[in-house]
Structure formats: structure tokens, C-alpha cells
Design a protein around this motif. Structure first.
Motif, PDB file in Angstrom:
ATOM      1  N   GLU A  60      -3.131   1.746  -8.591  1.00 58.96           N
ATOM      2  CA  GLU A  60      -1.974   1.567  -9.459  1.00 58.96           C
ATOM      3  C   GLU A  60      -1.792   2.804 -10.341  1.00 58.96           C
ATOM      4  O   GLU A  60      -2.757   3.329 -10.890  1.00 58.96           O
ATOM      5  N   GLN A  61      -0.544   3.219 -10.468  1.00 59.23           N
ATOM      6  CA  GLN A  61      -0.252   4.444 -11.206  1.00 59.23           C
ATOM      7  C   GLN A  61       0.533   4.121 -12.480  1.00 59.23           C
ATOM      8  O   GLN A  61       1.711   3.796 -12.432  1.00 59.23           O
ATOM      9  N   THR A 116      -0.373  10.594  -4.153  1.00 56.52           N
ATOM     10  CA  THR A 116      -1.307   9.473  -4.249  1.00 56.52           C
ATOM     11  C   THR A 116      -1.881   9.065  -2.892  1.00 56.52           C
ATOM     12  O   THR A 116      -2.439   7.988  -2.747  1.00 56.52           O
ATOM     13  N   LEU A 160      -5.303   5.339  -3.379  1.00 58.25           N
ATOM     14  CA  LEU A 160      -4.293   4.296  -3.407  1.00 58.25           C
ATOM     15  C   LEU A 160      -4.582   3.330  -4.556  1.00 58.25           C
ATOM     16  O   LEU A 160      -5.158   2.266  -4.382  1.00 58.25           O
ATOM     17  N   ARG A 188       2.721   1.822  -7.130  1.00 57.92           N
ATOM     18  CA  ARG A 188       2.024   2.949  -6.495  1.00 57.92           C
ATOM     19  C   ARG A 188       2.822   4.248  -6.530  1.00 57.92           C
ATOM     20  O   ARG A 188       2.329   5.275  -6.094  1.00 57.92           O
ATOM     21  N   THR A 242      -4.425  -0.429  -1.049  1.00 59.33           N
ATOM     22  CA  THR A 242      -3.170  -1.164  -0.943  1.00 59.33           C
ATOM     23  C   THR A 242      -2.966  -1.812   0.415  1.00 59.33           C
ATOM     24  O   THR A 242      -2.026  -2.565   0.607  1.00 59.33           O
ATOM     25  N   TRP A 273       8.416   1.769  -1.865  1.00 59.62           N
ATOM     26  CA  TRP A 273       7.036   2.070  -2.245  1.00 59.62           C
ATOM     27  C   TRP A 273       6.285   0.774  -2.524  1.00 59.62           C
ATOM     28  O   TRP A 273       6.881  -0.229  -2.920  1.00 59.62           O
ATOM     29  N   LYS A 274       4.996   0.800  -2.334  1.00 60.51           N
ATOM     30  CA  LYS A 274       4.165  -0.361  -2.626  1.00 60.51           C
ATOM     31  C   LYS A 274       4.164  -0.634  -4.134  1.00 60.51           C
ATOM     32  O   LYS A 274       4.403   0.272  -4.931  1.00 60.51           O
TER      33      LYS A 274
END
Length: 583
Positions: free
Chosen positions: A465-466, A459, A463, A451, A209, A447-448
Motif C-alpha cells: 500500500e502506498q 512499485t 507491492l 497501490r 497484491t 490500478w489495484k
């Protein structure tokens, strides 16, 4: 409520609307009298109002009589268009008799005069996009209301182009959209849209990220638009109460080129669109077919991404299946209520969006839950995924003007959703695009992008995508004016909260699973300040956000606001740049 001229005028308007829709063409506010009933309370602290309408024959016979009921006379339709065969491009006017037009006009000869039905008919005609202007004139000389609808025809061919973009981390992401429209292709009121969009959207890397790249995205679609709901005749009476009804049939192609992968989607879709009123919108899609495929370029970034998916697979996480060749079919329904017209202007109002989706519904009728024809189309050595799932998503937003001069606004958003994959043959995995994500400029801003979560999952070491199959998200924002300089400069203070989770399918390996007894301890909270520079035609936004509660930390270390730093550290400030309000 307090007595005011506005409230009296509103009551009169309601009475006039009621009687005109009962056929009283000349009924007007001047014939409505108001009598103050002071018998109940002589102190006038509370006033009862009696609205009085004079009896028949009260008005002078020479005047237009307000109490006469009128019926609809003969309908006439005139069309004005440019003579395509004339080099001088002169305008020609002719009277037309179109069965297609008559099907979307909700009045017929002999009906009681009703301005609501007439306005509904005019909106139906205008929504076909065949005419530049739609007007109506009335002739009452024969004791009937004989309407003449005047239409000015649009050009048969229209080309439009739009250049725009977004800004993320100070990096612009331009896009270009071109649209070519052909009217009256197969019938008098249909049209075909050819739309192409190419954009370079700035996003953080899927794995890392800290890096930001411009990802190429291309969207192509062709849509046939028909001016009615093509459904069984048993529903004809229900259709007459609707406005701007439309049936769409189309095909499309999406192409996404990221450093980690190249993803394509070929789709076929059908949609019904209609309005129940000016602020209630509906869409029903009975056919939404998608053929998805993912290719991986020979690069270190792509190799790292594939290795990560393999690591997750060995741990029991089935995310890799979302990137296999896939067939996704669904039936979906959307209801959209909005009490205001979208703009950058601060208003009081509310909106509500409900999305319901059933994926792979037709597969339930097949024994092996698969379609051999689709498998043959791919001819891939990878396993082709067929998905069955249910998905619900709702979005509620409220806006209130506050302050002595009502120049400030409090805005509130709640977003909730759940998706449940019931296809055990696919290890209960959702299509990647049907997951929920959280974090970023229009979400939890501390938050990014994509993420945060799921749940209390830490995380820091990966890093990436969740995705999650359940989301709870809310934001409250106070917006206030600061100064006028080349437009309006407004400030904002906001608090965001929420998270995503996975739905329990009985798999012990699932991470971030939603649990009633613990989900409140997994709610992330962020706060910050923002600037909105309103140029009328677009709004530039800058938000600075800091984490307040980080659910990924141990129980006694979730409060992280005092650890806020400008750049590095456990809780660095997130800078978010965007166009338009976050909600």
C-alpha cells in the motif's frame, strides 16, 4: 427562458411562499393574476409578465380574506403513546408541557404566522427520533393561528440488525451490524445508541497484491445524542436558524485483524450536527481522541511486513512510525451540500463535501508536545507517537441527464486533498489513517487498491500500500441503459485520472514528492467499460479497466494502452466488482 406553465406555476408558488411567511395565512395562488405586457414587443417574440395581486377588500366579504395578517396563538402539544403499564397495550393521549420541546420549536405566541418556521420546528422535533409521526393542525377561529402539534411516541427500546456485504475480486465480504437504542435516558428527548459491527472485508495482501484475504474488522461504539447544540448562550440567535441540531458524545473501539498486523483504536469523540437547509449539512467535532496500537502476530507474512518497514526506515522513509503506539487528537469540520436524495436512480444534480481537520492542536500549548498520562497508559517499550498536522479534503460531484429521453447520465467527480505534518519531533510523519490512498474499485480502477503512486514511484518490486500526503483525482463516466432483465441493466464507459504525492518537508529522501514543474507528467490515466445491474434495493457493479498512462514508466514508455492483456503482462485488465455506483 422559454415561457411554460411550469415556470408560471413556480413563480406563483414563490409569491405565495413569500406572503404566507409574512403572516398571510389564507394567501393562495388563485389570487395572483398574470398580465402580459405586449407594449415592448408586439411580435410576442419576447413577453414581459406582470403579476397582479388584487387590492384589499376585492374578495367577497363572505370568503376567507387573503389579505389578513395572522399571528401565532397559544401552542398546544399532544402526545400519543402506548401505555406501558397496561397489558392490553392501549394507546393513551395526553397534553404535554415540555421545556425541552419548546427550546427546539421556533415559534411562540404573538409571532407572525410563518409556514417555514413551523416546518422547521416540526423537522427539529422529528429529528430527535423520539416520535413516529409529527403533525400540526391549526385553529383560526379567534383571528389567530393556534397550532396543535400531534406527536406519536416511539418505543423506548429499539433493536435493529443489518446484514450486508461487498464483493472484491469475486470474493464476498459479509458484515453484520446490530444497533440497540434507548430513548429518554436522562431527559425527555435524548437517546443512547449502542452499535456493533463485525465484517470480513476482502482485500489484497498488504505486501503481495496477488493474494486476496478476508480481514476481520470489529467496530463497537456507544453514543449519547442530545437534541440541541450545547454551546454558549451568545449563539442562541444563530441556533434558531438551524434545523435538526444535535450534540453527540461517545466512545468507541475498533479492531482490525490482518495477516500482517493487528491494529486497535480506542476513541472518545464529541460532535455537533446541524442543517442549514434540506440540502446543507454541517458537522463540527471539537474532541476526537484516538489511542492506536499495533501488534504483530508470529507469522511469515507479519515478519515480511516488519522487514519492509525496516528497509524503508534505513532508506529514510518514516512509515514505520505510523505503526508505533500513537495518540491522535483532532478538531475537524465537515460541510456537505447535496441537491438530490441519494439513490440508484439516475438524476441531474451535484454534491460538494469539504473536510477541514487540525490534528494535535492542544499539543501546541505544551512545552514538550507530549502528554505523560497517555505515555503511562500505553506502558510500551516502543516510542509513542504524538502527531500535529493540518488536513484539507474536498470532493465535488456533478451529474447530468443526457439523450433525447434523458435516460442516460454523465457523471463527474473531482477529489483533492492535502495533509501537512508540522511536527518535526515526529519526522513529519502523518498518522497512517490520515494519509491519502488511490487506486481500486471506487478510485482509479485500472490500478489495484491503494497501490498507485506516489508520483512516478515504481512499485513493481514492492507491492505494498502506498500512502501519500496529497491527492488529485478525477473521473468521468457515461452511464446508459441496455436492457430490462430482473431489474435494469445499464452500461458505463469511464476514464479515471489522478495520483498521490508526498509534501516536501525539506527531506531529500522523500519519494514521490510533489513538484509543480513535473506533476502533470505523473498523472495516471485509466479507462474501461462497466455493467451495472440495478435491482432497486441494491446495485451490482462490474468494471473492467486498463491503464492508459502509467506514470511509473520512463518518459517515452508511459503510454501503455496498446500493451493491454487479459491477465499477465505489463498492463493486465483489472476486474472490479462492487455494490453501488463508484461515485
Amino acid at each position: 427562458s422559454p415561457l411554460s406553465l411550469e415556470s408560471l406555476s413556480a413563480q406563483k408558488s414563490n409569491l405565495v411562499s413569500y406572503f404566507r411567511n409574512k403572516g398571510y395565512f389564507y394567501f393562495n395562488p388563485e389570487v395572483v393574476g398574470i398580465h402580459i405586457n405586449d407594449l415592448k414587443d408586439s411580435t410576442f417574440n419576447k413577453i414581459s409578465l406582470i403579476y397582479k395581486i388584487p387590492s384589499f377588500g376585492y374578495i367577497n366579504a363572505d370568503s376567507r380574506i387573503y389579505d389578513r395578517v395572522y399571528r401565532i396563538g397559544k401552542l398546544k402539544i399532544n402526545e400519543t403513546a402506548i401505555n406501558q403499564n397496561d397489558e392490553s397495550s392501549t394507546w393513551i393521549k395526553k397534553t404535554i408541557n415540555s421545556n425541552q420541546l419548546k427550546r427546539i420549536i421556533n415559534i411562540k405566541e404573538g409571532d407572525l404566522y410563518s409556514p417555514d418556521k413551523i416546518n422547521q420546528s416540526l423537522l427539529n422535533i422529528y429529528s430527535t427520533d423520539q416520535f413516529k409521526t409529527v403533525n400540526v393542525n391549526f385553529d383560526t377561529s379567534a383571528n389567530k393561528v393556534s397550532p396543535t402539534i400531534e406527536l406519536v411516541k416511539n418505543n423506548k427500546y429499539t433493536f435493529s440488525s443489518e446484514l450486508g456485504g461487498s464483493v472484491f475480486r469475486g470474493i464476498p465480504g459479509p458484515f453484520l451490524t446490530n444497533s440497540f437504542k434507548i430513548r429518554s435516558v436522562f431527559s425527555y428527548l435524548d437517546y443512547i445508541d449502542f452499535t456493533g459491527r463485525i465484517g470480513f472485508e476482502a482485500q489484497t495482501g498488504f505486501i503481495n497484491t496477488e493474494t486476496t484475504r478476508k480481514n476481520l474488522e470489529i467496530n463497537l461504539s456507544t453514543t449519547l445524542n442530545l437534541p440541541s447544540l450545547y454551546i454558549p448562550q451568545n449563539f442562541d440567535r444563530w441556533k434558531k436558524s438551524l434545523t435538526a441540531s444535535q450534540t453527540q458524545i461517545g466512545i468507541g473501539y475498533d479492531y482490525i485483524d490482518r495477516p500482517e498486523y493487528i491494529r486497535t483504536n480506542v476513541k472518545i469523540f464529541q460532535r455537533y450536527n446541524w442543517k442549514k437547509s434540506n440540502n446543507k449539512f454541517f458537522q463540527l467535532s471539537l474532541i476526537d481522541l484516538n489511542l492506536l496500537n499495533t501488534n504483530y502476530p508470529i507469522t511469515p507474512t507479519s515478519a515480511s511486513f516488519k522487514n519492509y518497514l525496516e528497509e524503508l526506515r534505513l532508506k529514510g522513509n518514516n512509515l514505520y512510525r505510523s505503526f508505533n503506539p500513537s495518540f491522535v487528537s483532532s478538531i475537524n469540520f465537515q460541510y456537505n451540500y447535496r441537491s438530490f436524495n441519494p439513490s440508484n436512480k439516475l438524476v441531474t444534480g451535484e454534491s460538494f463535501i469539504l473536510n477541514l481537520e487540525s490534528g494535535g492542536t492542544s499539543l501546541n500549548l505544551l512545552g514538550n508536545k507530549r502528554i505523560s498520562l497517555i505515555e503511562n497508559v500505553f506502558s510500551s517499550n516502543q516510542e509513542i507517537q504524538f502527531y500535529r498536522y493540518l488536513r484539507l479534503n474536498l470532493d465535488l460531484r456533478k451529474y447530468y441527464l443526457v439523450g433525447k429521453k434523458l435516460k442516460s447520465q454523465i457523471a463527474f467527480k473531482f477529489n483533492g486533498g492535502i495533509a501537512y505534518a508540522y511536527s518535526g519531533e515526529n519526522n513529519y510523519e502523518l498518522p497512517y489513517e490520515k494519509n491519502f490512498f488511490i487506486g481500486g474499485p471506487s478510485s482509479i480502477r485500472a490500478w489495484k487498491p491503494r497501490r498507485l503512486g506516489p508520483g512516478g514511484y515504481n512499485t513493481y518490486n514492492n507491492l505494498i500500500e502506498q500512502p501519500g500526503s496529497m491527492i488529485l483525482e478525477s473521473s468521468i463516466e457515461y452511464r446508459f441503459p441496455i436492457v430490462q432483465f430482473l431489474g435494469k441493466i445499464n452500461g458505463a464507459f469511464f476514464v479515471d485520472a489522478g495520483n498521490i504525492w508526498n509534501v516536501d518537508h525539506g527531506q531529500s529522501t522523500s519519494i514521490g514528492t510533489f513538484q509543480f514543474h513535473s506533476f502533470l507528467n505523473e498523472i495516471a490515466v485509466g479507462t474501461g467499460l462497466g455493467i451495472r445491474w440495478d435491482f432497486d434495493y441494491f446495485l451490482l457493479r462490474l468494471d473492467l479497466a486498463s491503464k492508459v498512462i502509467n506514470p511509473a514508466n520512463p518518459t517515452n514508455e508511459k503510454w501503455v494502452l496498446p500493451k493491454t492483456t487479459l491477465s499477465n503482462g505489463e498492463n493486465p485488465i483489472e476486474f472490479n466488482i462492487g455494490i453501488g455506483y463508484p461515485f
